[in-house]
Scaffold this motif. Structure first.
Motif, short mmCIF file in Angstrom:
data_model
loop_
_atom_site.label_atom_id
_atom_site.label_comp_id
_atom_site.label_asym_id
_atom_site.label_seq_id
_atom_site.Cartn_x
_atom_site.Cartn_y
_atom_site.Cartn_z
N ASN A 1 32.04 20.89 20.66
CA ASN A 1 30.82 21.57 21.11
C ASN A 1 31.11 22.69 22.11
O ASN A 1 30.27 23.58 22.29
CB ASN A 1 29.87 20.55 21.75
CG ASN A 1 29.37 19.53 20.75
OD1 ASN A 1 29.22 19.83 19.56
ND2 ASN A 1 29.13 18.31 21.21
N VAL A 2 32.28 22.65 22.77
CA VAL A 2 32.59 23.69 23.75
C VAL A 2 33.23 24.91 23.10
O VAL A 2 33.49 25.90 23.77
CB VAL A 2 33.52 23.13 24.85
CG1 VAL A 2 32.87 21.97 25.57
CG2 VAL A 2 34.87 22.71 24.27
N VAL A 3 33.51 24.84 21.78
CA VAL A 3 34.15 25.94 21.06
C VAL A 3 33.08 26.74 20.31
O VAL A 3 32.19 26.17 19.67
CB VAL A 3 35.20 25.40 20.06
CG1 VAL A 3 35.86 26.54 19.30
CG2 VAL A 3 36.24 24.57 20.79
N HIS A 4 33.18 28.06 20.39
CA HIS A 4 32.24 28.92 19.67
C HIS A 4 32.37 28.69 18.17
O HIS A 4 33.46 28.42 17.65
CB HIS A 4 32.53 30.39 20.02
CG HIS A 4 31.45 31.34 19.59
ND1 HIS A 4 31.32 31.80 18.30
CD2 HIS A 4 30.44 31.92 20.30
CE1 HIS A 4 30.29 32.63 18.22
NE2 HIS A 4 29.74 32.71 19.43
N GLN A 5 31.24 28.81 17.46
CA GLN A 5 31.23 28.53 16.02
C GLN A 5 32.15 29.45 15.23
O GLN A 5 32.64 29.09 14.16
CB GLN A 5 29.81 28.64 15.49
CG GLN A 5 29.18 30.03 15.64
CD GLN A 5 27.78 30.09 15.08
OE1 GLN A 5 27.29 29.11 14.53
NE2 GLN A 5 27.13 31.23 15.21
N LEU A 6 32.45 30.65 15.75
CA LEU A 6 33.37 31.54 15.05
C LEU A 6 34.76 30.94 14.92
O LEU A 6 35.48 31.19 13.95
CB LEU A 6 33.47 32.88 15.78
CG LEU A 6 32.42 33.96 15.49
CD1 LEU A 6 32.67 35.17 16.37
CD2 LEU A 6 32.43 34.35 14.04
N TYR A 7 35.17 30.13 15.92
CA TYR A 7 36.53 29.61 15.95
C TYR A 7 36.65 28.17 15.47
O TYR A 7 37.77 27.65 15.38
CB TYR A 7 37.10 29.74 17.36
CG TYR A 7 37.70 31.10 17.62
CD1 TYR A 7 39.04 31.34 17.42
CD2 TYR A 7 36.90 32.15 18.06
CE1 TYR A 7 39.60 32.59 17.65
CE2 TYR A 7 37.44 33.41 18.28
CZ TYR A 7 38.80 33.62 18.08
OH TYR A 7 39.34 34.86 18.30
N ARG A 8 35.55 27.51 15.17
CA ARG A 8 35.65 26.12 14.73
C ARG A 8 36.40 25.97 13.41
O ARG A 8 37.22 25.06 13.27
CB ARG A 8 34.24 25.51 14.63
CG ARG A 8 33.59 25.33 15.99
CD ARG A 8 32.19 24.76 15.90
NE ARG A 8 31.54 24.76 17.21
CZ ARG A 8 30.28 24.39 17.42
NH1 ARG A 8 29.54 23.97 16.40
NH2 ARG A 8 29.78 24.44 18.64
N PRO A 9 36.18 26.84 12.41
CA PRO A 9 37.00 26.72 11.18
C PRO A 9 38.48 26.94 11.44
O PRO A 9 39.32 26.27 10.84
CB PRO A 9 36.41 27.81 10.27
CG PRO A 9 35.03 28.05 10.76
CD PRO A 9 35.11 27.87 12.24
#
Length: 726
Positions: free
Chosen positions: A434-442
């Motif tokens: 949850n602390v990671v931006h959605q751009l970098y989750r993949p």
């Protein structure tokens, strides 16, 4: 330890323990009466108090047991509250907890001593058998008496093995004839059949930790590192770290098997992803269960590196050299405590407590701060194991989880005949997504952010650089030979430039003050004072960082940014003209991994200081990096002559490029540029460090902020225009 499988682990029956504790409590209550001064003076009063003693009710016993599991050492207030709730005196609660701790500790010590005595008996039997075999040697081929000369080598090996086993016991803190220390509770059963599939042919048994073998997943692991320190009243000491280190090593060896069903091969064929279902049914976690809101990131990768096993082990066990080996992954690292320096004059058995900050070069991914132990073990001749595992749960309890914890991770290193090493790397992490931006989750879920593939690729690239920078056959771009001292000096300067760029993007090492957390364009601004920093100009330094998505491949974007002929599209230092390459030093087989020295083709006016551009480029399967800085010509002449590179002041800027890892159908919907054109896209991070004022105490002005924001916008616009991706 054949008898370990039959004995299993000690199981404390709650009913038996409850009845035993009631007896202890009655004894404790009587002792309380005997301890009072009134009772000594009046025996009749003592008799009346004995009559008032009573058994704890089942409810009271259950509540006391529950409280003991949560906190074996309640303070006075907690004892008073518990006694009020259960209808007991605070003194009764106090002595109940004392008795329970004493009883639990004595039973555990009794069991531990029995295990150590069995191990001692077994070693004695083996010793007698070896002596008998030496006195009456038998030929292995014909079965008849053997000539003593045939057994000299075998006898020598037995002597070495016996000395090694004695060292193992000494490392564990167990004297040979005095078994009063803690044994390894968590390693007690034979290795599962999966070890037979090892690509390295790893030997497990007598060659592994003095016959202390692997974890049986059906048995408890002795100490529950995920739920407080332990349910046993054991003080936190170095033996806990040793137990955890050996358990983590055992798990890493299992995970390092090349043909194991524990791994799925990644879609790109370059790495492997952990089969979580198979892992859960095969291995018991040695630091407790995963928190509910955490996700798992576990990968395996294999590669060959230009370094031998001993040199690589020495690098990994030195925090500074380890950080320099992985400058783009490790923001900061330190050794908190050296628990063991090793045995036999090398790093075999070395154990140390460390702290590190792991980073992805983007402001959208928080830095991972992890406290862990690192253990080094020579598994066999020419094979080393280096393992990390988090210790937060041991030191601070299960309620002190950070946003990331490191499960057994590390590498198995095997020497190769040509002086190289084969490395099997395993990265196993649980973190709060949850602390990671959605751009970098993949990217993170694919393993290219912090995974084993990135570690191996970075290690290969850095080892190639170290080999190339000291080679006598490397030529510069203008076909002139640089002497080794000059190459080393230029290489050190380029490495310092790249490290400073990474720390400026991720805000590590220096103390940064956030000026702008993210405006409408998602630009993050930070500032710091540079005072007395060697290799930096004094004054107020402003760092500007932004990450954007671009609908172009990583290869195309990297080729555009590193090419001096297209630099005029985005670089204000080029004065809108092309750049000329003065010097080119390759850092390995890939020519795009290099150090370059550039100069502008535009004429320099009389009042301008002569400046050059130092540029370092790095690329591998996990991403690419282009870092550059303006350097003074006179200072660079000193460096190119082999002088000290610290005389060059620089503030680096650059680009970090990683694949977006989005589905092939397109990029993110909410990014500038739409949802993509169906081709693979890139995540581009721009980072600038600018000296806005030569006085460190000067306040940052609005004009300086506007100027930096305009610089970011102009650079991005120039890149998009040059790539025709508007």
């Amino acid at each position: 330890m054949e008898n370990f499988g039959e004995m299993g682990f000690m199981s404390f029956d709650s009913g038996v323990m409850g009845r035993a504790m009631e007896d202890e409590n009655r004894s404790g209550s009587n002792n309380m009466g005997n301890a009072s001064g009134d009772d000594r003076e009046n025996p009749g009063n003592r008799s009346s108090k004995r009559k008032n003693n009573y058994r704890h009710t089942p409810f009271q016993t259950q509540e006391l047991e529950t409280s003991f599991k949560e906190n074996p050492h309640p303070d006075e207030k907690e004892r008073r509250d518990l006694g009020r709730r259960l209808g007991l005196e605070e003194r009764q609660v106090k002595f109940w907890f004392q008795n329970r701790r004493t009883q639990m500790k004595s039973q555990v010590e009794h069991y531990e001593n029995s295990i150590l005595k069995q191990e001692n008996d077994k070693l004695c039997v083996e010793n007698i058998a070896m002596k008998e075999a030496i006195r009456n040697p038998i030929c292995g081929k014909c079965g008849g008496p053997a000539i003593l000369g045939e057994l000299q080598m075998e006898q020598h090996q037995l002597i070495i093995e016996n000395a090694r086993l004695r060292d193992e016991l000494n490392w564990l803190g167990v004297p040979e004839n005095n078994f009063t220390f803690r044994p390894l509770l968590s390693l007690a059963s034979p290795m599962p059949p999966i070890m037979g599939n090892s690509g390295l042919g790893l030997v497990v048994g007598r060659k592994s930790f003095g016959s202390l073998n692997s974890i049986d997943p059906k048995l408890p692991t002795g100490l529950d590192f995920g739920n407080q320190v332990s349910s046993v009243d054991v003080p936190l000491d170095k033996s806990l770290f040793k137990d955890l280190a050996l358990a983590a090593t055992d798990e890493l060896i299992k995970l390092a098997q090349l043909n194991s069903p524990l791994w799925f091969r990644s879609l790109d064929g370059c790495g492997k992803t952990l089969n979580l279902k198979e892992y859960a049914s095969t291995i018991s976690p040695c630091i407790g269960m995963k928190p509910d809101h955490f996700v798992t990131e576990a990968t395996q990768a294999t590669g060959t590196v230009i370094i031998n096993s001993v040199a690589l082990v020495e690098t990994l066990m030195d925090a500074k050299r380890w950080m320099e080996m992985f400058p783009c992954i490790i923001g900061r690292a330190s050794t908190i405590d050296v628990i063991s320096t090793g045995m036999g004059g090398n790093k075999n058995g070395a154990l140390q407590l460390m702290h590190a900050e792991f980073q992805v070069l983007s402001p959208l991914v928080p830095v991972r701060q992890v406290k862990f132990i690192r253990f080094c073990k020579q598994h066999a001749k020419g094979i080393w194991v280096v393992v990390d595992v988090s210790v937060d749960a041991i030191r601070e309890g299960s309620r002190a989880h950070a946003d990331c914890r490191r499960l057994p991770s590390g590498c198995v290193i095997q020497d190769m005949p040509n002086g190289h090493s084969k490395v099997i790397w395993v990265e196993h992490t649980e973190y709060n997504a949850n602390v990671v931006h959605q751009l970098y989750r993949p990217l993170l879920s694919s393993g290219l952010g912090f995974g084993a593939q990135k570690w191996v690729a970075s290690l290969q690239r850095q080892c190639e650089y170290l080999a190339a920078i000291t080679s006598s056959t490397i030529h510069s771009g203008d076909h002139t030979v640089l002497n080794p001292a000059a190459r080393r000096s230029i290489g050190e300067l380029a490495q310092r430039m790249t490290r400073n760029f990474c720390t400026g993007v991720c805000a590590t090492v220096h103390k940064w003050e956030v000026v702008q957390a993210g405006n409408a364009d998602n630009i993050k601004l930070m500032m710091r004072e540079s005072i007395g920093n060697l290799g930096e100009p004094p004054g107020t330094v402003l760092s500007a960082v932004i990450t954007v998505w671009l609908p172009v491949s990583c290869q195309r974007l990297f080729g555009f940014l590193q090419n001096e002929k297209t630099r005029g599209h985005w670089d204000v230092l080029s004065q809108d003209g092309s750049m000329q390459r003065m010097l080119h030093i390759p850092k390995g087989q890939d020519l795009f991994n290099s150090i370059s020295l550039l100069r502008t083709s535009a004429p320099v006016s009389a009042n301008q200081v002569s400046m050059l551009i130092l540029q370092e480029t790095c690329t591998d399967v996990s991403g690419s990096l282009v870092v550059h800085a303006a350097v003074n010509t006179e200072a660079m002449n000193v460096v190119m002559a082999g002088g000290d590179s610290s005389c060059v002041d620089l503030l680096p800027s650059g680009f970090a490029i990683v694949p977006d890892c989005f589905p092939i159908s397109g990029g993110p919907i909410d990014c500038d540029g739409g949802s993509g054109d169906g081709s693979s896209g890139s995540l581009l991070t721009l980072g600038f460090q600018i000296l806005v004022n030569s006085s460190p105490a000067t306040k940052l002005t609005t004009e300086s902020i506007d100027t930096v924001n305009s610089l970011i916008a102009r650079t991005l616009q120039g890149i998009k225009a040059g790539l025709q991706c508007n």
